[in-house]
Design a protein around this motif. Sequence first.
Motif, mmCIF file in Angstrom:
data_model
loop_
_atom_site.group_PDB
_atom_site.id
_atom_site.type_symbol
_atom_site.label_atom_id
_atom_site.label_comp_id
_atom_site.label_asym_id
_atom_site.label_seq_id
_atom_site.Cartn_x
_atom_site.Cartn_y
_atom_site.Cartn_z
ATOM 1 N N ALA A 111 -0.896 7.417 5.882
ATOM 2 C CA ALA A 111 -1.660 8.359 5.066
ATOM 3 C C ALA A 111 -2.367 7.676 3.907
ATOM 4 O O ALA A 111 -3.378 8.170 3.396
ATOM 5 C CB ALA A 111 -0.730 9.452 4.537
ATOM 6 N N SER A 112 -1.892 6.508 3.511
ATOM 7 C CA SER A 112 -2.510 5.770 2.406
ATOM 8 C C SER A 112 -3.836 5.140 2.799
ATOM 9 O O SER A 112 -4.577 4.642 1.949
ATOM 10 C CB SER A 112 -1.559 4.656 1.950
ATOM 11 N N GLY A 113 -4.168 5.161 4.097
ATOM 12 C CA GLY A 113 -5.336 4.456 4.604
ATOM 13 C C GLY A 113 -4.985 3.099 5.186
ATOM 14 O O GLY A 113 -5.827 2.444 5.811
ATOM 15 N N TRP A 114 -3.742 2.679 4.978
ATOM 16 C CA TRP A 114 -3.265 1.419 5.531
ATOM 17 C C TRP A 114 -3.231 1.487 7.057
ATOM 18 O O TRP A 114 -2.964 2.543 7.641
ATOM 19 C CB TRP A 114 -1.865 1.137 5.000
ATOM 20 N N SER A 115 -3.514 0.362 7.695
ATOM 21 C CA SER A 115 -3.417 0.302 9.149
ATOM 22 C C SER A 115 -2.937 -1.079 9.582
ATOM 23 O O SER A 115 -3.085 -2.066 8.846
ATOM 24 C CB SER A 115 -4.768 0.607 9.813
ATOM 25 N N ALA A 146 0.876 -1.176 0.000
ATOM 26 C CA ALA A 146 0.000 0.000 0.000
ATOM 27 C C ALA A 146 0.908 1.219 0.000
ATOM 28 O O ALA A 146 1.746 1.375 0.896
ATOM 29 C CB ALA A 146 -0.903 0.001 1.228
ATOM 30 N N THR A 147 0.767 2.072 -1.006
ATOM 31 C CA THR A 147 1.661 3.218 -1.173
ATOM 32 C C THR A 147 0.935 4.507 -0.827
ATOM 33 O O THR A 147 -0.172 4.767 -1.316
ATOM 34 C CB THR A 147 2.189 3.294 -2.616
ATOM 35 N N GLY A 148 1.555 5.312 0.019
ATOM 36 C CA GLY A 148 0.963 6.567 0.448
ATOM 37 C C GLY A 148 1.295 7.704 -0.494
ATOM 38 O O GLY A 148 2.142 7.577 -1.392
ATOM 39 N N ARG A 203 5.658 3.062 1.772
ATOM 40 C CA ARG A 203 5.002 1.792 1.471
ATOM 41 C C ARG A 203 4.845 0.949 2.730
ATOM 42 O O ARG A 203 5.723 0.932 3.592
ATOM 43 C CB ARG A 203 5.816 1.006 0.432
ATOM 44 N N HIS A 204 3.715 0.269 2.811
ATOM 45 C CA HIS A 204 3.465 -0.658 3.907
ATOM 46 C C HIS A 204 2.871 -1.930 3.325
ATOM 47 O O HIS A 204 2.048 -1.881 2.410
ATOM 48 C CB HIS A 204 2.502 -0.044 4.932
ATOM 49 N N TRP A 205 3.279 -3.078 3.889
ATOM 50 C CA TRP A 205 2.860 -4.353 3.344
ATOM 51 C C TRP A 205 1.410 -4.660 3.715
ATOM 52 O O TRP A 205 1.027 -4.576 4.878
ATOM 53 C CB TRP A 205 3.764 -5.477 3.856
ATOM 54 N N GLY A 206 0.621 -4.997 2.682
ATOM 55 C CA GLY A 206 -0.777 -5.361 2.883
ATOM 56 C C GLY A 206 -1.702 -4.392 2.179
ATOM 57 O O GLY A 206 -1.913 -3.281 2.653
#
Length: 252
Positions: free
Chosen positions: A98-102, A9-11, A16-19
């Motif tokens: 910021a990408s909405g990833w949590s 998931a890219t902000g 970047r965060h995995w998932g």
Amino acid sequence: MRGDGDGWATGPDGSRHWGKHGAAGLLLRAPLPDETPAVLLQHRAVWSHQGGTWALPGGARDSHESTTHAAVREAHEEAGIESAAIRVRTEVVTMKAASGWSYTTVIADAERPLPTVANGESTELRWVRETDVAGLPLHPGFEAGWPQLRTTEVRLLLDRHDVLGERGALAQLSKALPRTLHLPDGTYGWLPRVEVLEALDAVGRLAEPAGHGTTLGTVTAVVTTDPDLIEQLPATVVVLPPATALDWLDQP
């Protein structure tokens, strides 16, 4: 088997965060022989993101999964933990982007430190005494969330009339009680045992040593609705309603 959550998931800032649908991990505690808590940690394989650090078993959540399902599934895949051997207590979002990833940490307990089976994502799986966790080289995300996840030992005293009068014996409640307790102030407590008190001897009992303790101190909690008893309790004592304990008896 690759799920539809695998991917980055890219902000807006390029982070970047995995998932693709967020990620979840399982914070599993179990009592050591001295009744203090240990946490199951994964030493991440060197080839993985933030390899060489210690973190929780976890990973990407698929679109059809709840966060709890994702965390329990990942713990099974990465550590061989069977869902039937654990009791999920609660969950908390410990990181947002910021990408909405949590990232959601699912908190669970086991009756004892369970055997583990590592897959290729782990260099080692280890039950670590909770007070020793911060001394390890932790994954940055886990390190940031750990202060709000660690427990303080709770000395739990039950008003016999309020709690045990109609719902069975202390042995039944002791078997059903959570190990990890979400306290009213949002922190977490660890329950090694319960004690029964009569309202008249509560103040004297509270002056007695608490027994086991951690380096983080001990919280005293009293389960009662007795207004006279509540009025006598020190301000530092946490008062819990009887429903808190009686609900434990209704849990599967």
